[in-house]
Enzyme design. Structure first.
Site, PDB file in Angstrom:
ATOM      1  N   ASP A  47      -8.629  -0.878   1.989  1.00  0.00           N
ATOM      2  CA  ASP A  47      -8.648  -0.338   0.623  1.00  0.00           C
ATOM      3  C   ASP A  47      -9.900  -0.774  -0.124  1.00  0.00           C
ATOM      4  O   ASP A  47     -10.532   0.028  -0.819  1.00  0.00           O
ATOM      5  CB  ASP A  47      -7.404  -0.811  -0.160  1.00  0.00           C
ATOM      6  CG  ASP A  47      -6.219   0.110   0.095  1.00  0.00           C
ATOM      7  OD1 ASP A  47      -6.325   0.918   1.023  1.00  0.00           O
ATOM      8  OD2 ASP A  47      -5.217   0.013  -0.618  1.00  0.00           O
ATOM      9  N   ASP A  99       0.848  -1.191   0.000  1.00  0.00           N
ATOM     10  CA  ASP A  99       0.000   0.000   0.000  1.00  0.00           C
ATOM     11  C   ASP A  99       0.883   1.240   0.000  1.00  0.00           C
ATOM     12  O   ASP A  99       1.652   1.461   0.931  1.00  0.00           O
ATOM     13  CB  ASP A  99      -0.884  -0.041   1.245  1.00  0.00           C
ATOM     14  CG  ASP A  99      -1.823   1.139   1.327  1.00  0.00           C
ATOM     15  OD1 ASP A  99      -2.332   1.524   0.277  1.00  0.00           O
ATOM     16  OD2 ASP A  99      -2.033   1.660   2.422  1.00  0.00           O
ATOM     17  N   THR A 106      -3.209   4.909  -3.955  1.00  0.00           N
ATOM     18  CA  THR A 106      -2.200   5.725  -3.268  1.00  0.00           C
ATOM     19  C   THR A 106      -0.848   5.627  -3.961  1.00  0.00           C
ATOM     20  O   THR A 106      -0.062   6.564  -3.904  1.00  0.00           O
ATOM     21  CB  THR A 106      -2.052   5.275  -1.813  1.00  0.00           C
ATOM     22  OG1 THR A 106      -1.980   3.856  -1.781  1.00  0.00           O
ATOM     23  CG2 THR A 106      -3.224   5.719  -0.996  1.00  0.00           C
ATOM     24  N   THR A 107      -0.561   4.485  -4.592  1.00  0.00           N
ATOM     25  CA  THR A 107       0.705   4.360  -5.324  1.00  0.00           C
ATOM     26  C   THR A 107       0.596   5.117  -6.645  1.00  0.00           C
ATOM     27  O   THR A 107       1.514   5.853  -7.014  1.00  0.00           O
ATOM     28  CB  THR A 107       1.010   2.873  -5.612  1.00  0.00           C
ATOM     29  OG1 THR A 107       0.675   2.102  -4.466  1.00  0.00           O
ATOM     30  CG2 THR A 107       2.476   2.670  -5.906  1.00  0.00           C
TER      31      THR A 107
END
Length: 533
Positions: A401, A66, A99-100
């Protein structure tokens, strides 16, 4: 050899010597530092992305995929690089997933900005065209999106499993995706249909078993044992549950002091008083018909003493002590009862009702389950299992997530293809739009469009495919009008991604692009770092 500087006489008062070198250096340093952070998480993008092992100073080890978690744990010192960490936190708060992606896009944009700056374009011009391009990008994405209904469970599950596929627990996505969808849909309030508070979904982690044993519990789960001190009941049917915030133990004086008792009869009297005090409290509790007590953790004195436990056991009341303070709100909402702060307020209407409260052995310990709650509040509890702590923690993050993805779909009911398809489409349409613009703007928008290709490029690279061939082929397909063509990582070729069920919420993509451009514009505008001691 550089030509020696020619000193020429000052022509006017306005023409003064300005040193621009330092400003360029600072900007350059900022961009390089921020790109280093982006490159650190780049390899963990996509279903075939690698995981990072984070080893903290205290010996704690975290294995995660994550982006937000990785950057959070990294000790970043450079101020501009810190902005990228904040960026992934912002994406985590806004959408929960991607998020990446957001950091990788920001890194690619910065790379393009460097080449634009070295061509001599002013930062403000670049910044403004980025802003225009991002607004245009949102329009393109919205035009591509497919509306989805909440009743259409299958689409929701597809998007949740897409989110889970890039995680360590991807092989369990068939189990965790429906679970996440059910958990979110069970807390949606019909009065406010597009708001979901994820605090209403509680994740309880318990060591033992495998991730397969993860389940959703309609009711409450406590990772605690019933206090067995005096042989009280461990299973109660038709329970009347009270959540109390006071202590069932003899009162202490307000100030630190000691009472010296010389006489045995006086000592007896003190003990008798204590016993009567506790018995009086327990009689009041018993009178209301309550047979399960949840006692909040107390910092002043023991919430219960051995004596009070003994009397409670005699009264056949099941006791669960040390309930955390921040869980009280969740518990009362679920049980549909009120917390009781004083023994005098102990009334029937403040109690919660449930069919069964029992202690269940699980793994190497025991948990308490409350099921069949009457008029249960809109909450749900997920019990996550796993063979070791690392797996459990990662399963919890992945589940979070997935829950966020479903929440995004509840907020904004549109789906969009995954697998690099939207990015390539954006790149193509922005590239075409750039040709219409004139001056420097078109040049900047064109490089913005090129930067977006980093996502499909990285996806292909992480999957061990030939990135250049794949991205070229992908462009070709999109130019022929196949909007949803994307990289199918499992087959290693390009297919229609919507048919392969690789979908994500529109909100994830739009917020990724707006947040990334905002962050890059901020970094561009900085021309000096002033350290204040």
């Amino acid at each position: 050899m550089a030509a020696p500087a020619i000193s020429r006489p000052r022509s006017s008062k306005t023409d003064s010597y300005v040193d621009n070198k330092r400003k360029e250096d600072i900007r350059h340093a900022n961009i390089v530092a921020a790109r280093a952070v982006a490159d650190a998480v780049r390899t963990s993008l996509g279903p075939k992305g690698m995981d990072k092992m984070i080893s903290a100073a205290n010996g704690e080890v975290i294995i995660t995929n994550d982006g937000a978690t990785i950057l959070n744990k990294m000790e970043v010192l450079q101020p501009a690089a810190k902005m990228l960490v904040e960026l992934s936190k912002a994406q985590d708060a806004a959408a929960g997933d991607g998020t990446t992606t957001v950091v990788v896009i920001a890194g690619a944009l910065l790379k393009q900005c460097l080449s634009l700056l070295s061509s001599g374009i002013h930062p403000t011009v670049i910044s403004d065209s980025l802003h225009k391009a991002s607004i245009k990008a949102i329009d393109v994405l919205t035009a591509m999106a497919v509306p989805v209904e909440l009743s259409d469970g299958e689409s929701l599950i597809k998007s949740a499993s897409t989110s889970l596929n890039s995680k360590v627990v991807s092989q369990y996505s068939t189990l965790l995706a429906p679970l996440a969808v059910d958990a979110v849909l069970s807390v949606v309030d019909p009065a406010k249909p597009d708001l979901v508070d994820l605090r209403d979904v509680r994740i309880v982690k318990k060591l033992g078993g495998t991730v397969d044993d993860t389940e959703m519990v309609k009711g409450l789960v406590f990772d605690k044992k019933v206090s067995h001190a005096a042989g009280g009941p461990t299973r109660v049917e038709n329970a009347k549950i009270a959540v109390i915030q006071f202590q069932i133990s003899p009162p202490k004086t307000d100030i630190e002091q000691s009472i010296v008792v010389s006489d045995y009869t006086q000592m007896d009297r003190i003990l008798k008083e204590e016993r009567n005090y506790i018995l009086g409290m327990i009689k009041k509790i018993k009178a209301s018909g309550c047979n399960v007590l949840l006692i909040q953790k107390s910092i002043l004195r023991d919430a219960v003493t051995d004596l009070s436990l003994h009397y409670l056991a005699k009264a056949k009341i099941l006791v669960l002590k040390d309930v955390e303070r921040d869980e009280i709100e969740f518990i009362t909402k679920t049980l549909n009862c009120l917390p009781i702060a004083n023994i005098e307020h102990f009334r029937d209407e403040k109690l919660g009702y449930a069919n069964l409260v029992e202690e269940v052995p699980l793994g190497d310990g025991k948990i308490v389950k409350i099921t069949g709650i009457k008029n249960m509040g809109r909450t749900s509890t997920v019990l996550v299992r796993g063979s070791n702590q690392l797996v459990i923690d990662e399963a919890e993050r992945s589940l979070h997530d997935a829950l966020c993805v479903v929440r995004c779909l509840v907020n904004k009911r549109f789906l969009i293809a995954g697998g690099g398809a939207p990015e390539i489409e954006l790149s193509r349409q922005l590239g075409a739009w750039a040709k219409v613009l004139h001056g420097m703007e078109g040049y900047c928008v064109k490089s913005f469009a090129e930067a977006l290709e980093v996502i499909p490029y990285t996806l292909a690279e992480n999957a061990g495919l030939n990135p250049i061939a794949i991205v070229t082929e992908l462009r070709n397909r999109h130019a022929q009008g196949e909007i949803n063509a994307g990289i199918n990582v499992r087959k290693g070729q390009i297919t229609n991604i919507l048919e392969e069920n690789v979908v994500q919420p529109l909100l994830v993509s739009t917020s990724a692009i707006t947040l990334a451009t905002e962050c890059v514009r901020m970094i561009l505008k900085i021309d000096d770092i002033v350290t204040v001691r």
